[in-house]
Motif scaffolding. Structure first.
Motif, PDB file in Angstrom:
ATOM      1  N   TYR A  56       0.704  -1.144  -0.136  1.00 46.37           N
ATOM      2  CA  TYR A  56       0.112  -0.194   0.042  1.00 46.37           C
ATOM      3  C   TYR A  56       0.775   1.267  -0.136  1.00 46.37           C
ATOM      4  O   TYR A  56       0.438   2.297  -0.646  1.00 46.37           O
ATOM      5  CB  TYR A  56      -1.043  -0.070   1.047  1.00 46.37           C
ATOM      6  CG  TYR A  56      -2.228  -0.876   0.783  1.00 46.37           C
ATOM      7  CD1 TYR A  56      -3.320  -0.055   0.120  1.00 46.37           C
ATOM      8  CD2 TYR A  56      -2.401  -2.011   0.830  1.00 46.37           C
ATOM      9  CE1 TYR A  56      -4.586  -0.627  -0.144  1.00 46.37           C
ATOM     10  CE2 TYR A  56      -3.506  -2.766   0.545  1.00 46.37           C
ATOM     11  CZ  TYR A  56      -4.752  -1.882   0.161  1.00 46.37           C
ATOM     12  OH  TYR A  56      -5.732  -2.571  -0.346  1.00 46.37           O
ATOM     13  N   TRP A  59       1.680   1.766  -3.601  1.00 46.47           N
ATOM     14  CA  TRP A  59       0.642   1.991  -4.271  1.00 46.47           C
ATOM     15  C   TRP A  59       0.323   3.569  -4.021  1.00 46.47           C
ATOM     16  O   TRP A  59      -0.049   4.428  -5.076  1.00 46.47           O
ATOM     17  CB  TRP A  59      -0.804   1.594  -4.174  1.00 46.47           C
ATOM     18  CG  TRP A  59      -0.416  -0.018  -4.460  1.00 46.47           C
ATOM     19  CD1 TRP A  59       0.338  -0.593  -5.554  1.00 46.47           C
ATOM     20  CD2 TRP A  59      -1.459  -1.060  -4.454  1.00 46.47           C
ATOM     21  NE1 TRP A  59       0.087  -2.187  -5.676  1.00 46.47           N
ATOM     22  CE2 TRP A  59      -1.032  -2.071  -4.890  1.00 46.47           C
ATOM     23  CE3 TRP A  59      -2.909  -1.137  -3.626  1.00 46.47           C
ATOM     24  CZ2 TRP A  59      -1.652  -3.395  -4.857  1.00 46.47           C
ATOM     25  CZ3 TRP A  59      -3.121  -2.206  -3.645  1.00 46.47           C
ATOM     26  CH2 TRP A  59      -2.773  -3.474  -4.121  1.00 46.47           C
ATOM     27  N   VAL A  63       0.541   5.264  -7.679  1.00 44.32           N
ATOM     28  CA  VAL A  63      -0.784   5.557  -8.151  1.00 44.32           C
ATOM     29  C   VAL A  63      -0.970   6.964  -8.563  1.00 44.32           C
ATOM     30  O   VAL A  63      -1.335   7.331  -9.559  1.00 44.32           O
ATOM     31  CB  VAL A  63      -1.819   4.703  -7.674  1.00 44.32           C
ATOM     32  CG1 VAL A  63      -3.268   5.195  -8.374  1.00 44.32           C
ATOM     33  CG2 VAL A  63      -1.657   3.193  -7.598  1.00 44.32           C
ATOM     34  N   MET A  94      -9.288   6.433  -2.555  1.00 45.11           N
ATOM     35  CA  MET A  94      -9.312   4.788  -3.084  1.00 45.11           C
ATOM     36  C   MET A  94      -8.428   3.756  -2.184  1.00 45.11           C
ATOM     37  O   MET A  94      -8.851   2.753  -1.791  1.00 45.11           O
ATOM     38  CB  MET A  94      -9.196   4.697  -4.560  1.00 45.11           C
ATOM     39  CG  MET A  94      -8.993   3.318  -4.998  1.00 45.11           C
ATOM     40  SD  MET A  94      -8.714   3.125  -6.868  1.00 45.11           S
ATOM     41  CE  MET A  94      -7.007   3.334  -7.025  1.00 45.11           C
ATOM     42  N   SER A 118     -14.150   2.398  -1.440  1.00 39.29           N
ATOM     43  CA  SER A 118     -12.958   2.503  -2.213  1.00 39.29           C
ATOM     44  C   SER A 118     -13.397   2.404  -3.757  1.00 39.29           C
ATOM     45  O   SER A 118     -12.812   2.910  -4.635  1.00 39.29           O
ATOM     46  CB  SER A 118     -11.964   1.452  -1.762  1.00 39.29           C
ATOM     47  OG  SER A 118     -10.866   1.464  -2.715  1.00 39.29           O
ATOM     48  N   TRP A 160      -6.152  -2.355 -13.680  1.00 40.75           N
ATOM     49  CA  TRP A 160      -6.381  -1.877 -12.259  1.00 40.75           C
ATOM     50  C   TRP A 160      -7.569  -2.721 -11.612  1.00 40.75           C
ATOM     51  O   TRP A 160      -7.614  -2.913 -10.511  1.00 40.75           O
ATOM     52  CB  TRP A 160      -6.827  -0.378 -12.381  1.00 40.75           C
ATOM     53  CG  TRP A 160      -5.654   0.436 -12.634  1.00 40.75           C
ATOM     54  CD1 TRP A 160      -4.636   0.258 -13.199  1.00 40.75           C
ATOM     55  CD2 TRP A 160      -5.647   1.825 -12.027  1.00 40.75           C
ATOM     56  NE1 TRP A 160      -3.712   1.646 -13.361  1.00 40.75           N
ATOM     57  CE2 TRP A 160      -4.482   2.305 -12.544  1.00 40.75           C
ATOM     58  CE3 TRP A 160      -6.390   2.800 -11.245  1.00 40.75           C
ATOM     59  CZ2 TRP A 160      -4.071   3.737 -12.226  1.00 40.75           C
ATOM     60  CZ3 TRP A 160      -6.020   4.170 -11.103  1.00 40.75           C
ATOM     61  CH2 TRP A 160      -4.737   4.718 -11.815  1.00 40.75           C
ATOM     62  N   TYR A 163      -6.823  -5.486  -9.184  1.00 44.68           N
ATOM     63  CA  TYR A 163      -6.792  -5.082  -7.305  1.00 44.68           C
ATOM     64  C   TYR A 163      -8.014  -5.431  -6.546  1.00 44.68           C
ATOM     65  O   TYR A 163      -8.064  -6.171  -5.598  1.00 44.68           O
ATOM     66  CB  TYR A 163      -6.256  -3.941  -7.436  1.00 44.68           C
ATOM     67  CG  TYR A 163      -4.917  -3.749  -8.143  1.00 44.68           C
ATOM     68  CD1 TYR A 163      -3.541  -4.174  -7.717  1.00 44.68           C
ATOM     69  CD2 TYR A 163      -4.638  -3.098  -9.333  1.00 44.68           C
ATOM     70  CE1 TYR A 163      -2.544  -3.848  -8.381  1.00 44.68           C
ATOM     71  CE2 TYR A 163      -3.371  -2.862  -9.995  1.00 44.68           C
ATOM     72  CZ  TYR A 163      -2.482  -3.466  -9.381  1.00 44.68           C
ATOM     73  OH  TYR A 163      -1.181  -3.356 -10.146  1.00 44.68           O
ATOM     74  N   TYR A 167      -8.954  -7.975  -3.862  1.00 45.95           N
ATOM     75  CA  TYR A 167      -9.285  -7.666  -2.454  1.00 45.95           C
ATOM     76  C   TYR A 167     -10.596  -8.312  -2.224  1.00 45.95           C
ATOM     77  O   TYR A 167     -10.763  -8.945  -1.139  1.00 45.95           O
ATOM     78  CB  TYR A 167      -9.773  -6.107  -2.694  1.00 45.95           C
ATOM     79  CG  TYR A 167     -10.299  -5.731  -1.445  1.00 45.95           C
ATOM     80  CD1 TYR A 167      -9.489  -4.957  -0.504  1.00 45.95           C
ATOM     81  CD2 TYR A 167     -11.901  -5.733  -1.049  1.00 45.95           C
ATOM     82  CE1 TYR A 167     -10.052  -4.408   0.725  1.00 45.95           C
ATOM     83  CE2 TYR A 167     -12.387  -5.074   0.009  1.00 45.95           C
ATOM     84  CZ  TYR A 167     -11.444  -4.409   0.947  1.00 45.95           C
ATOM     85  OH  TYR A 167     -12.108  -3.933   2.024  1.00 45.95           O
ATOM     86  N   LYS A 199       2.682  -1.157 -14.318  1.00 48.26           N
ATOM     87  CA  LYS A 199       3.449  -0.006 -14.104  1.00 48.26           C
ATOM     88  C   LYS A 199       4.520   0.218 -15.409  1.00 48.26           C
ATOM     89  O   LYS A 199       4.659   1.197 -15.896  1.00 48.26           O
ATOM     90  CB  LYS A 199       4.428  -0.121 -12.944  1.00 48.26           C
ATOM     91  CG  LYS A 199       3.377  -0.011 -11.852  1.00 48.26           C
ATOM     92  CD  LYS A 199       4.191  -0.185 -10.420  1.00 48.26           C
ATOM     93  CE  LYS A 199       3.373   0.449  -9.130  1.00 48.26           C
ATOM     94  NZ  LYS A 199       2.184  -0.427  -8.893  1.00 48.26           N
TER      95      LYS A 199
HETATM   96  C1  RET Z   1       0.914   0.173  -9.597  1.00 46.09           C
HETATM   97  C2  RET Z   1      -0.140  -0.066  -8.632  1.00 46.09           C
HETATM   98  C3  RET Z   1      -1.702   0.004  -9.160  1.00 46.09           C
HETATM   99  C4  RET Z   1      -1.992   0.658 -10.447  1.00 46.09           C
HETATM  100  C5  RET Z   1      -2.526   0.078  -8.140  1.00 46.09           C
HETATM  101  C6  RET Z   1      -3.922   0.024  -8.149  1.00 46.09           C
HETATM  102  C7  RET Z   1      -4.623  -0.204  -7.113  1.00 46.09           C
HETATM  103  C8  RET Z   1      -6.014  -0.157  -7.298  1.00 46.09           C
HETATM  104  C9  RET Z   1      -6.985   0.399  -8.362  1.00 46.09           C
HETATM  105  C10 RET Z   1      -6.707  -0.522  -5.942  1.00 46.09           C
HETATM  106  C11 RET Z   1      -8.180  -0.680  -5.891  1.00 46.09           C
HETATM  107  C12 RET Z   1      -8.837  -1.139  -4.736  1.00 46.09           C
HETATM  108  C13 RET Z   1     -10.448  -1.064  -5.016  1.00 46.09           C
HETATM  109  C14 RET Z   1     -11.033  -0.342  -6.249  1.00 46.09           C
HETATM  110  C15 RET Z   1     -11.329  -1.655  -4.221  1.00 46.09           C
HETATM  111  C16 RET Z   1     -10.651  -2.250  -2.746  1.00 46.09           C
HETATM  112  C17 RET Z   1      -9.320  -1.885  -2.227  1.00 46.09           C
HETATM  113  C18 RET Z   1      -8.435  -1.652  -3.664  1.00 46.09           C
HETATM  114  C19 RET Z   1      -7.532  -0.626  -2.883  1.00 46.09           C
HETATM  115  C20 RET Z   1      -7.633  -2.923  -3.863  1.00 46.09           C
END
Ligand code: RET
Length: 223
Positions: A56, A59, A63, A94, A118, A160, A163, A167, A199
């Motif tokens: 996290y 991220w 992000v 988010m 989120s 995306w 993720y 979860y 990435k």
């Molecule tokens: C390089 C890392 C990236 C592009 C990470 C992206 C992360 C997300 C889009 C996370 C989204 C989440 C939700 C939409 C709901 C549940 C919780 C998360 C944080 C996993």
């Protein structure tokens, strides 16, 4: 991630000055990820547990930088810092809410609520880059920029989505209290692959745009 960083930064000389910041940021994203992957490996090796916290933190830095990329490419056709802050704040909301649901209250009754909230922020980002102001500015610019924005928007949509899916599957009660019983180690692998694709792939789209625009500038100069 490190190799991608070296590539982006070594290629900086090959793009015109207008595009250097964008390509620099592409390398910054993979560099920050690489550093966090070293932390994550050490944490996992010494504790045998999922490195959720480091994930996290990574991220939370990378992000928002991807949001900066959207801003940088649409700036010339009208994006303002207000566009940038909308994207950045939505991404922070988010991730913070996701962290609360995954690490602080990971029980059946609460984690789906945090995940859903989120998800609202995620849909807002999705909306901005597909239909909202980012999409509008990209349309106004047209050409290579429109193509790049569309490709990046697909990353937000499909890449995306890995993720929240992780979860839902990996957090007990991630979806209306349902326990899918997916092993945390499996989820780590999914996240690792997701991060590499998102990435490095994202950065390559920016790099391709920068190269194409640099070539177009050079042709225009010669004419
Ligand atoms: C390089 C890392 C990236 C592009 C990470 C992206 C992360 C997300 C889009 C996370 C989204 C989440 C939700 C939409 C709901 C549940 C919780 C998360 C944080 C996993």
């Amino acid at each position: 991630m490190m190799a991608a960083t070296a590539f982006f930064w070594l290629e900086l000389r090959e793009v015109s000055s207008k595009w250097r910041t964008s390509v620099l940021v592409s390398g910054l994203i993979t560099f920050i990820a690489a550093v966090h992957y070293f932390y994550m490996r050490d944490f996992f090796v010494s504790s045998g547990e999922s490195p959720t916290f480091f994930r996290y933190v990574d991220w939370l830095l990378t992000v928002p930088l991807m949001c900066v990329e959207f801003y940088l490419i649409t700036r010339k056709s009208g994006a303002t810092t207000s566009t940038l802050w909308k994207l950045i704040s939505a991404s922070v909301v988010m991730l913070v809410l996701g962290y609360v649901g995954e690490a602080i209250y990971p029980n059946e009754t609460q984690s789906w609520i945090w995940g859903a909230l989120s998800g609202v922020a995620y849909f807002y980002i999705f909306y901005l880059v597909w239909f909202g102001e980012v999409a509008q500015f990209a349309k106004k610019a047209g050409g290579n920029l429109l193509v790049a924005n569309k490709t990046l928007a697909w990353f937000v949509f499909v890449g995306w989505a890995i993720y929240p899916l992780g979860y839902i599957l990996g957090t007990k009660g991630g979806l209306f209290g349902i326990d899918f019983g997916v092993d945390a180690g499996f989820m780590d692998i999914v996240y690792n692959i997701g991060d590499a694709v998102n990435k490095i792939g994202f950065g390559l789209v920016i790099y391709t745009l920068a190269k194409k625009e640099t070539e177009a500038e050079q042709i225009a100069l010669k004419a």
